[in-house]
Write a protein that holds these residues in place. Structure first.
Motif, PDB file in Angstrom:
ATOM      1  N   TYR A 193      11.172  26.895   7.477  1.00  0.00           N
ATOM      2  CA  TYR A 193      12.061  26.332   6.765  1.00  0.00           C
ATOM      3  C   TYR A 193      12.652  27.265   5.409  1.00  0.00           C
ATOM      4  CZ  TYR A 193      14.697  22.986   3.723  1.00  0.00           C
ATOM      5  OH  TYR A 193      15.589  22.284   2.901  1.00  0.00           O
ATOM      6  N   GLN A 194      11.572  27.700   4.691  1.00  0.00           N
ATOM      7  CA  GLN A 194      11.810  28.675   3.756  1.00  0.00           C
ATOM      8  C   GLN A 194      12.568  29.825   4.010  1.00  0.00           C
ATOM      9  OE1 GLN A 194      10.954  27.866   0.483  1.00  0.00           O
ATOM     10  NE2 GLN A 194      10.298  25.725   1.492  1.00  0.00           N
ATOM     11  N   ILE A 195      11.971  30.504   5.247  1.00  0.00           N
ATOM     12  CA  ILE A 195      12.791  31.662   5.791  1.00  0.00           C
ATOM     13  C   ILE A 195      14.381  31.417   5.990  1.00  0.00           C
ATOM     14  CG2 ILE A 195      12.976  33.452   7.420  1.00  0.00           C
ATOM     15  CD1 ILE A 195      10.141  33.385   7.951  1.00  0.00           C
ATOM     16  N   LEU A 196      14.631  30.117   6.295  1.00  0.00           N
ATOM     17  CA  LEU A 196      15.741  29.972   6.773  1.00  0.00           C
ATOM     18  C   LEU A 196      16.762  29.353   5.596  1.00  0.00           C
ATOM     19  CD1 LEU A 196      15.517  28.133  10.383  1.00  0.00           C
ATOM     20  CD2 LEU A 196      16.104  30.473   9.911  1.00  0.00           C
ATOM     21  N   ASN A 197      16.266  28.784   4.682  1.00  0.00           N
ATOM     22  CA  ASN A 197      17.013  28.166   3.493  1.00  0.00           C
ATOM     23  C   ASN A 197      16.627  28.706   1.899  1.00  0.00           C
ATOM     24  OD1 ASN A 197      18.127  26.014   4.958  1.00  0.00           O
ATOM     25  ND2 ASN A 197      15.899  25.677   5.647  1.00  0.00           N
ATOM     26  N   VAL A 198      15.855  29.792   1.942  1.00  0.00           N
ATOM     27  CA  VAL A 198      15.474  30.101   0.539  1.00  0.00           C
ATOM     28  C   VAL A 198      15.556  31.814   0.665  1.00  0.00           C
ATOM     29  CG1 VAL A 198      13.955  30.410  -1.372  1.00  0.00           C
ATOM     30  CG2 VAL A 198      13.809  28.177  -0.051  1.00  0.00           C
ATOM     31  N   ASP A 199      16.465  32.362  -0.007  1.00  0.00           N
ATOM     32  CA  ASP A 199      16.809  33.836   0.187  1.00  0.00           C
ATOM     33  C   ASP A 199      15.659  34.443  -0.122  1.00  0.00           C
ATOM     34  OD1 ASP A 199      19.510  33.273   0.859  1.00  0.00           O
ATOM     35  OD2 ASP A 199      20.470  33.375  -1.299  1.00  0.00           O
ATOM     36  N   ARG A 200      14.952  34.229  -1.208  1.00  0.00           N
ATOM     37  CA  ARG A 200      13.644  34.842  -1.539  1.00  0.00           C
ATOM     38  C   ARG A 200      12.686  34.967  -0.537  1.00  0.00           C
ATOM     39  NH1 ARG A 200      11.321  38.791  -3.337  1.00  0.00           N
ATOM     40  NH2 ARG A 200       9.328  38.696  -4.520  1.00  0.00           N
ATOM     41  N   ALA A 201      12.440  33.855   0.152  1.00  0.00           N
ATOM     42  CA  ALA A 201      11.728  33.739   1.357  1.00  0.00           C
ATOM     43  C   ALA A 201      11.957  34.708   2.390  1.00  0.00           C
ATOM     44  CB  ALA A 201      11.397  32.327   1.770  1.00  0.00           C
ATOM     45  N   TRP A 202      13.203  34.655   2.721  1.00  0.00           N
ATOM     46  CA  TRP A 202      13.673  35.613   3.805  1.00  0.00           C
ATOM     47  C   TRP A 202      13.487  36.990   3.383  1.00  0.00           C
ATOM     48  CZ3 TRP A 202      14.951  36.167   8.397  1.00  0.00           C
ATOM     49  CH2 TRP A 202      15.748  37.577   9.071  1.00  0.00           C
ATOM     50  N   ASP A 203      13.749  37.488   2.195  1.00  0.00           N
ATOM     51  CA  ASP A 203      13.567  38.780   1.643  1.00  0.00           C
ATOM     52  C   ASP A 203      12.110  39.040   1.763  1.00  0.00           C
ATOM     53  OD1 ASP A 203      16.538  39.137   0.980  1.00  0.00           O
ATOM     54  OD2 ASP A 203      16.157  38.447  -1.169  1.00  0.00           O
ATOM     55  N   ASP A 204      11.302  38.275   1.357  1.00  0.00           N
ATOM     56  CA  ASP A 204       9.771  38.536   1.587  1.00  0.00           C
ATOM     57  C   ASP A 204       9.297  38.544   2.771  1.00  0.00           C
ATOM     58  OD1 ASP A 204       7.284  38.526   0.433  1.00  0.00           O
ATOM     59  OD2 ASP A 204       6.912  36.509   0.912  1.00  0.00           O
ATOM     60  N   PHE A 205       9.872  37.873   3.836  1.00  0.00           N
ATOM     61  CA  PHE A 205       9.444  38.108   5.411  1.00  0.00           C
ATOM     62  C   PHE A 205       9.948  39.474   5.641  1.00  0.00           C
ATOM     63  CE2 PHE A 205      10.936  37.642   9.598  1.00  0.00           C
ATOM     64  CZ  PHE A 205       9.827  37.649  10.337  1.00  0.00           C
ATOM     65  N   VAL A 206      11.178  39.657   5.598  1.00  0.00           N
ATOM     66  CA  VAL A 206      11.851  40.854   6.012  1.00  0.00           C
ATOM     67  C   VAL A 206      11.019  42.115   5.370  1.00  0.00           C
ATOM     68  CG1 VAL A 206      13.866  42.415   5.864  1.00  0.00           C
ATOM     69  CG2 VAL A 206      14.050  40.021   6.395  1.00  0.00           C
ATOM     70  N   MET A 207      10.957  42.138   3.819  1.00  0.00           N
ATOM     71  CA  MET A 207      10.132  43.329   3.319  1.00  0.00           C
ATOM     72  C   MET A 207       8.622  43.552   4.016  1.00  0.00           C
ATOM     73  SD  MET A 207      11.826  45.040   1.329  1.00  0.00           S
ATOM     74  CE  MET A 207      10.857  45.700   0.210  1.00  0.00           C
ATOM     75  N   GLU A 208       7.870  42.335   3.923  1.00  0.00           N
ATOM     76  CA  GLU A 208       6.587  42.398   4.544  1.00  0.00           C
ATOM     77  C   GLU A 208       6.556  43.033   5.906  1.00  0.00           C
ATOM     78  OE1 GLU A 208       2.737  42.153   4.774  1.00  0.00           O
ATOM     79  OE2 GLU A 208       3.851  41.581   2.990  1.00  0.00           O
ATOM     80  N   LEU A 209       7.494  42.628   6.823  1.00  0.00           N
ATOM     81  CA  LEU A 209       7.304  43.121   8.137  1.00  0.00           C
ATOM     82  C   LEU A 209       7.983  44.359   8.350  1.00  0.00           C
ATOM     83  CD1 LEU A 209       6.965  42.458  11.266  1.00  0.00           C
ATOM     84  CD2 LEU A 209       9.119  41.247  11.463  1.00  0.00           C
ATOM     85  N   PHE A 210       9.450  44.496   7.923  1.00  0.00           N
ATOM     86  CA  PHE A 210       9.789  45.897   8.333  1.00  0.00           C
ATOM     87  C   PHE A 210       9.545  47.036   6.996  1.00  0.00           C
ATOM     88  CE2 PHE A 210      12.445  42.634  10.484  1.00  0.00           C
ATOM     89  CZ  PHE A 210      12.620  43.423  11.628  1.00  0.00           C
ATOM     90  N   HIS A 211       9.534  46.692   5.894  1.00  0.00           N
ATOM     91  CA  HIS A 211       9.245  47.702   5.092  1.00  0.00           C
ATOM     92  C   HIS A 211       7.690  48.146   4.990  1.00  0.00           C
ATOM     93  CE1 HIS A 211       9.708  50.346   1.415  1.00  0.00           C
ATOM     94  NE2 HIS A 211       8.830  49.629   0.802  1.00  0.00           N
ATOM     95  N   HIS A 212       7.078  47.087   4.676  1.00  0.00           N
ATOM     96  CA  HIS A 212       5.349  47.247   4.600  1.00  0.00           C
ATOM     97  C   HIS A 212       4.495  47.717   5.713  1.00  0.00           C
ATOM     98  CE1 HIS A 212       5.585  46.495   0.275  1.00  0.00           C
ATOM     99  NE2 HIS A 212       6.250  45.211   0.516  1.00  0.00           N
ATOM    100  N   THR A 213       5.029  46.747   6.988  1.00  0.00           N
ATOM    101  CA  THR A 213       4.316  47.075   8.149  1.00  0.00           C
ATOM    102  C   THR A 213       5.008  48.034   8.878  1.00  0.00           C
ATOM    103  OG1 THR A 213       3.729  44.702   7.846  1.00  0.00           O
ATOM    104  CG2 THR A 213       3.499  45.645  10.213  1.00  0.00           C
ATOM    105  N   LEU A 214       6.115  47.906   9.281  1.00  0.00           N
ATOM    106  CA  LEU A 214       6.689  48.898  10.141  1.00  0.00           C
ATOM    107  C   LEU A 214       7.273  50.270   9.720  1.00  0.00           C
ATOM    108  CD1 LEU A 214       8.752  46.216  12.350  1.00  0.00           C
ATOM    109  CD2 LEU A 214       6.623  47.422  13.070  1.00  0.00           C
ATOM    110  N   ARG A 215       6.822  50.355   8.179  1.00  0.00           N
ATOM    111  CA  ARG A 215       7.762  51.245   7.336  1.00  0.00           C
ATOM    112  C   ARG A 215       9.244  51.693   7.764  1.00  0.00           C
ATOM    113  NH1 ARG A 215       3.809  51.559   3.615  1.00  0.00           N
ATOM    114  NH2 ARG A 215       1.608  51.531   4.665  1.00  0.00           N
ATOM    115  N   VAL A 216       9.922  50.668   8.000  1.00  0.00           N
ATOM    116  CA  VAL A 216      11.238  50.869   8.321  1.00  0.00           C
ATOM    117  C   VAL A 216      12.002  51.179   6.641  1.00  0.00           C
ATOM    118  CG1 VAL A 216      13.754  50.410   9.035  1.00  0.00           C
ATOM    119  CG2 VAL A 216      11.433  50.013  10.236  1.00  0.00           C
ATOM    120  N   VAL A 217      12.656  52.414   6.449  1.00  0.00           N
ATOM    121  CA  VAL A 217      13.031  52.439   4.953  1.00  0.00           C
ATOM    122  C   VAL A 217      14.532  52.093   5.038  1.00  0.00           C
ATOM    123  CG1 VAL A 217      13.289  54.111   3.186  1.00  0.00           C
ATOM    124  CG2 VAL A 217      11.233  54.295   4.696  1.00  0.00           C
TER     125      VAL A 217
END
Length: 107
Positions: free
Chosen positions: A83-107
């Motif tokens: 629910y947070q990912i779909l409705n709260v911009d900050r939660a979506w940004d947090d999910f994307v940063m954690e997965l793509f930036h910190h884990t997958l290292r996509v810059v």
């Protein structure tokens, strides 16, 4: 990025001639607390099949106190509320940063 049933999403990298799992994402969108532990069992089964170095993420429709306790004991790098990912911009940004930036290292 590979879509499947266990795990729902798998990210792989090719080293030499072999593919290696870097991260997985399990999505359990049910919001009925009565079925929370059953969904957690499915997540656990999926994560047990991933390599030890893989970072495992869970996107969940509901988290009960008992589910939280068990998640903390499992090989889950981090979990997110759907629910947070779909409705709260900050939660979506947090999910994307954690997965793509910190884990997958996509810059």
């Amino acid at each position: 990025m590979v879509y499947g049933s266990e795990p729902d999403i798998k990210f792989e990298s090719r080293t030499g001639g072999d593919w290696h799992t870097i991260a997985t994402v399990e999505i359990k969108s049910g919001t009925d607390p009565a079925g929370a532990l059953e969904r957690l069992g499915a997540i656990q089964k999926s994560f047990e099949q991933t390599p030890p170095r893989s970072r495992n993420f869970a996107v969940l429709g509901v988290v009960t106190p008992e589910m939280r306790r068990r998640l903390d004991e499992m090989n889950v790098a981090r979990d997110f509320e759907l629910y947070q990912i779909l409705n709260v911009d900050r939660a979506w940004d947090d999910f994307v940063m954690e997965l793509f930036h910190h884990t997958l290292r996509v810059v």
